[in-house]
Scaffold this active site. Structure first.
Site, PDB file in Angstrom:
ATOM      1  N   LYS A 246       0.858  -1.183   0.000  1.00  0.00           N
ATOM      2  CA  LYS A 246       0.000   0.000   0.000  1.00  0.00           C
ATOM      3  C   LYS A 246       0.892   1.230   0.000  1.00  0.00           C
ATOM      4  O   LYS A 246       1.925   1.263   0.688  1.00  0.00           O
ATOM      5  CB  LYS A 246      -0.883  -0.036   1.256  1.00  0.00           C
TER       6      LYS A 246
ATOM      7  N   SER B 105     -10.074  -0.900   6.888  1.00  0.00           N
ATOM      8  CA  SER B 105      -9.447  -0.675   5.580  1.00  0.00           C
ATOM      9  C   SER B 105      -8.688  -1.858   5.004  1.00  0.00           C
ATOM     10  O   SER B 105      -8.302  -1.827   3.839  1.00  0.00           O
ATOM     11  CB  SER B 105      -8.505   0.530   5.645  1.00  0.00           C
TER      12      SER B 105
ATOM     13  N   SER C 192      -9.772   1.537   2.749  1.00  0.00           N
ATOM     14  CA  SER C 192      -8.892   2.332   1.915  1.00  0.00           C
ATOM     15  C   SER C 192      -7.819   1.497   1.199  1.00  0.00           C
ATOM     16  O   SER C 192      -7.200   2.002   0.268  1.00  0.00           O
ATOM     17  CB  SER C 192      -8.202   3.399   2.770  1.00  0.00           C
TER      18      SER C 192
END
Lengths: 485, 480
Positions: free
Chosen positions: A76, A175, A151
């Site tokens: 990420k 997330s 996310s």
């Protein structure tokens, strides 16, 4: 090669079925060919990925390889990577190249894993649909009209579309788990403090936690073995010893007590999703587990509590983005005030601004006691609910989300509806507990996630239950049509 | 109207740790800008604070030094405000649960009176960087070397009533922290910075007037001047029937005035809340006791002991206990020579005078305590007179060696040979017939005065080396 699990890749590299360069090349090619459909990566550096793969092959040949040596992993874009842009999905950091690695990245590098690329995400990890990225929304590989969740939507989509064998994510309110559920993959949010936060761009410091996202519980265990452990440079990281998360994967579920919070099976839950969850629970029951009706009485306070604490912490964590030392700076500031206001006006997107405003308000003089302090008190009650449940049961199970992935744009104008997406995941962060999402079926070809919640530092048990479930089911082995071949 | 001044002081004390409070960067003063700023100090994304244990230890030391309650569970908070030299956009400080609670210490006034000043609290925090406005042509340079330097903010009760007390408070505090070894106390380098909260009220009133805060006053003298100026300014306003505005003011030493920086109405709402990146500091009794057992003798204790053990007056005891090294020096001299009062005199007058003139600290004294003690021994055993001793002392300052070596080399030994002295006395008597006649004609009282002339002449003749006591005896015998 692209549809192999991490465990199979590890084995294949050991047995010289293929090299790390070949594996890495395979995924790089797939990203290049297919990611325009999904937009799951922000940055890919082929040269350094292949160089790392080459080094890993040497290590493998030399026989001093770690488990993950040579495995390409997507990260990420919230984890700082030395010499490689780390944008956090924001225009604010579009030009930011850190001179250091996050502890998590260091650990993967130490073990010889290859950085495949940096994945798309909601800006500063704020969002549940990945529509808040400066780099555009990520599309769900199961149906590109749908959101992948957020996310960590880029990581989830990349794994689901077989563009990466595994990825890292972060989970502040769901997330990791929610995009894992939406994309039909397995994701684990470890106990708060289990994985170092150093070098991970902070959203809400008391809630943020990094974790693995992969096809299976076994793969998550392999990644967690590398990620977990004390970091003396993160004062909130735990001294609790790290176990080998693979060791207990096959343990029997005989006698396991699974708590089903009635608040997680109420009106807000999509009926078909609920049915998938019930079928999954039956499977666990069939393997010897007992299902126990439990209650988390403060569940209805979770969303308001979270949406005070997280924005409050975020509002000050994001103060450092002021255009003075790094990141975006507005052109030709006329004075200090202009520098601040225009830099932040231009650098942050709407959702980030909304949360900074909410958080600033919640902390301001005269409101602190009514909001932030009260929220912290309620947070203790929410945690206590879980502690009480764990007196009766070993793990808690329920849906990860109220329903499957929704259409892009469906909720982007309604922040409250978007916040409700996290109704089953937020409490786990407030209580600091480990939580997982495991593929548990489909509703109209949209994946459904089963959420498992454990006691503090009981990741091994969550992985064990998930693994046993995955031994008896094949939901986690199904891949979206576009990802095949 | 008669006004009473009410003053409270906030002192920002830089703790003498080698590295910063939340990072491993060095804290050395005077390095090139931004060479002592790490990724943590620069607030790079993802960076986290790690507490320096020594800063905690020093804060606890201070708390024990003022007999304060120690915060067994203290909490760091974020104090939020935007400023370019504050990289995170918040300062990590302590708000609701400081490490040091209520305490107090005594200050000694010039007239010998003693006042007790309360300490409200002391808390740990990090310093900000520096904004440099010169040399950047309308822009501002930022130096983050100082960012993250550990500070102990020491807040006094509003117990101080005038500038002299404020200065005495600061001097006592300075002495305490240097004794404890928790700060170098170097005010010129900003190791001790002072904010003065000051208000006036009619004499006899119990309610506090509106205060102004004078920021960052960095010397004892400036504190005194700033307070004097501020008292006049506020008194003028109040006499004219006006109201003092609650605000932050800056003392301008060049113009000797204070001026407004910003008023509190537009001041920041700091939005304090517990710092989630750090755990609360929890200490136990064993930790506190370990620190307590390592405390040095504190200035007040030493002062008291000097008056008791050495019979020194308040003033002498105060000067000689000013620093641990001076006090240690003094006690070494006493141990060598055995006379506390003469030792006190020599250390204060000759030694400190000499150090002052050459701008040296006691640690760098050219005269060792052993040499000074040896010198005093020679005075006490009448080997040399006090006057000759000063010559020997000068020789010591030049590095000529011990008292005995210098006396020997310079031939300064006191003449106590009665034969030699008698010759000199005879010579003076025969050479000053008129004075002898005058002496013999005078009464007893006048004679006592006149004999000094003859003593002086003998001393002159002996180049100061004659034993004055023996000269007196000989003169008394011969002048008849």
């Amino acid at each position: 090669m692209h549809n192999k699990s991490v465990a199979h890749l590890v084995q294949g590299l050991r047995e010289k079925q293929f090299s790390s360069v070949e594996v890495t090349r395979c995924f790089l090619d797939r990203i290049a060919a297919r990611d325009s459909q999904y937009n799951s990566f922000i940055s890919v550096d082929e040269t350094s990925a292949l160089a790392a793969a080459k080094a890993a092959d040497k290590q493998l040949a030399g026989g001093d390889a770690a488990t993950l040596t040579g495995i390409p992993i997507a990260h990420k874009d919230i984890f700082c990577t030395d010499g490689m842009r780390t944008s956090c999905g924001s225009r604010m950091l579009d030009n930011f190249v850190p001179p250091y690695d996050a502890t998590l990245i260091q650990r993967f590098k130490r073990d010889g894993a290859v950085i495949l690329g940096k994945t798309n995400m909601d800006e500063f990890a704020m969002g549940s649909s990945n529509e808040n990225s400066f780099y555009g929304p990520v599309k769900n590989p199961w149906n590109t009209d749908l959101v992948p969740g957020g996310s960590s939507g880029g990581s989830a989509a990349a794994v689901a579309a077989l563009l990466a064998p595994a990825a890292t994510g972060t989970d502040t309110g769901g997330s990791i788990r929610q995009p894992a559920a939406f994309c039909g993959i397995t994701g684990l949010k470890p106990t708060y403090g289990r994985v170092s936060r150093l070098g991970m761009v902070a959203f809400a410091s008391s809630l943020d936690q990094a974790g693995p996202m992969a096809h299976s519980a076994e793969d998550c265990a392999l990644l967690l073995n590398t990620m977990a452990g004390l970091d003396p440079l993160d004062s909130t990281s735990s001294e609790m010893p790290v176990e080998d998360y693979r060791a207990r994967l096959d343990n029997s579920l005989e006698g396991l007590r699974i708590g089903l919070p009635r608040e997680y099976f109420g009106d807000g839950l999509d009926k078909a999703t609920g049915e998938c969850i019930n079928v999954a629970l039956k499977e666990l029951e069939a393997q010897g587990a007992t299902l126990v009706d439990v209650s988390l009485p403060h569940s209805q306070l979770t969303i308001p509590t979270y949406y005070i604490i997280a924005p409050a912490e975020a509002s000050t964590n994001l103060s450092r983005f002021d255009g003075v030392r790094y990141g975006h700076r507005c052109d030709n500031p006329t004075d200090l005030h202009d520098l601040y206001t225009r830099t932040r006006e231009e650098g942050f997107g709407d959702e980030v601004k909304r949360r900074i405003l909410v958080g600033t308000y919640a902390l301001s003089a005269g409101y602190y006691d009514a909001y932030y302090k009260k929220a912290q008190q309620v947070r203790r009650l929410i945690k206590q609910d879980f502690m009480d449940c764990f007196e009766q049961v070993d793990i808690i199970a329920g849906p990860t989300t109220p329903g499957p992935a929704f259409a892009l744009g469906a909720k982007s104008d309604d922040p409250i509806a978007m916040y409700l997406e996290d109704v089953y995941t937020l409490a786990v962060n407030l209580a600091g507990l480990p939580g997982m999402s495991v593929p548990a079926g489909f509703v109209d070809n949209k994946p459904v996630g089963l959420q498992l919640i454990g006691r503090h530092f009981d990741e091994a048990r969550l992985l064990n239950v998930s693994h046993r479930y995955q031994q008896a089911t094949d939901w986690h082995l199904q891949h979206p049509a576009g990802g095949q071949s | 109207m008669q006004w009473e001044t009410v003053i409270g002081l906030e002192v920002h004390l830089q703790l003498a740790t080698n590295s910063k409070i939340f990072s491993g960067s060095p804290t050395t003063f005077g390095a090139q800008p931004n060479t002592q700023a790490s990724a943590v100090d620069l607030a790079m994304p993802g960076m986290l604070p790690v507490l320096n244990e020594l800063a905690v230890r020093y804060a606890v030391k201070f708390g024990l030094g003022i007999g304060a309650e120690i915060g067994m569970r203290s909490v760091f908070d974020r104090k939020n405000y935007f400023y370019p030299d504050l990289p995170k956009g918040y300062q990590i400080s302590q708000f609701e649960a400081p490490i040091v609670g209520r305490g107090s210490f005594e200050i000694l006034m010039e007239d010998g009176s003693i006042r007790e000043i309360g300490i409200t609290r002391a808390h740990l925090e990090e310093d900000a960087g520096k904004s440099l406005h010169e040399d950047f042509h309308g822009q501002t340079g930022i130096d983050l070397n100082r960012a993250g330097t550990p500070l102990l903010e020491i807040v006094s009760e509003p117990d101080i009533r005038n500038a002299a007390e404020a200065v005495a408070y600061l001097k006592t505090l300075h002495r305490l922290v240097t004794y404890l070894g928790i700060s170098d106390g170097n005010m010129a380098e900003g190791s001790m910075r002072c904010d003065v909260n000051i208000s006036l009220r009619p004499v006899g009133s119990e309610t506090l007037g509106t205060r102004a805060e004078i920021k960052n006053v960095n010397s004892f003298r400036f504190v005194e001047k700033a307070i004097h100026h501020e008292i006049d300014r506020q008194a003028d306003i109040l006499e004219d029937g006006g109201e003092v505005v609650q605000e932050t003011r800056l003392y301008d030493a060049d113009r000797d005035e204070t001026r407004s920086m910003r008023s509190k109405e537009v001041a920041n709402d700091y939005r304090y809340f517990p710092e989630p990146d750090l755990l609360p500091i929890v200490i136990d009794d064993a930790y506190v006791e370990e620190i307590r057992s390592g405390l040095p003798e504190l200035p007040a204790e030493k002062h008291h002991r000097f008056t008791e053990q050495y019979g020194l007056g308040n003033y002498d005891a105060n000067v000689l206990s000013d620093s641990r090294s001076l006090a240690d020096y003094y006690e070494a001299v006493v141990a060598d020579c055995g006379d506390a009062k003469i030792a006190a005199n020599w250390v204060q007058v000759e030694l400190l005078g000499q150090l002052n003139r050459s701008d040296l600290d006691i640690e760098d004294s050219p005269v060792s305590a052993a040499n000074l003690g040896g010198l005093i021994q020679r005075i006490l055993d009448n080997s040399i007179s006090g006057k000759i001793a000063k010559q020997v002392f000068e020789g010591m300052c030049q590095g000529e060696g011990s008292a005995d070596e210098i006396i020997e080399a310079r031939g300064l030994k006191q003449v106590s040979d009665s034969g030699a002295l008698e010759i000199m006395v005879d010579e003076v008597i025969s050479g000053n017939a008129a004075q002898v006649a005058q002496y013999l004609a005078a009464d007893e009282a006048k004679r006592k005065k006149l004999v000094g002339f003859f003593v002086g002449q003998v001393m002159k003749l002996s180049k100061g080396q004659a034993n004055p006591q023996m000269v007196n005896q000989l003169l008394a015998k011969k002048l008849v």
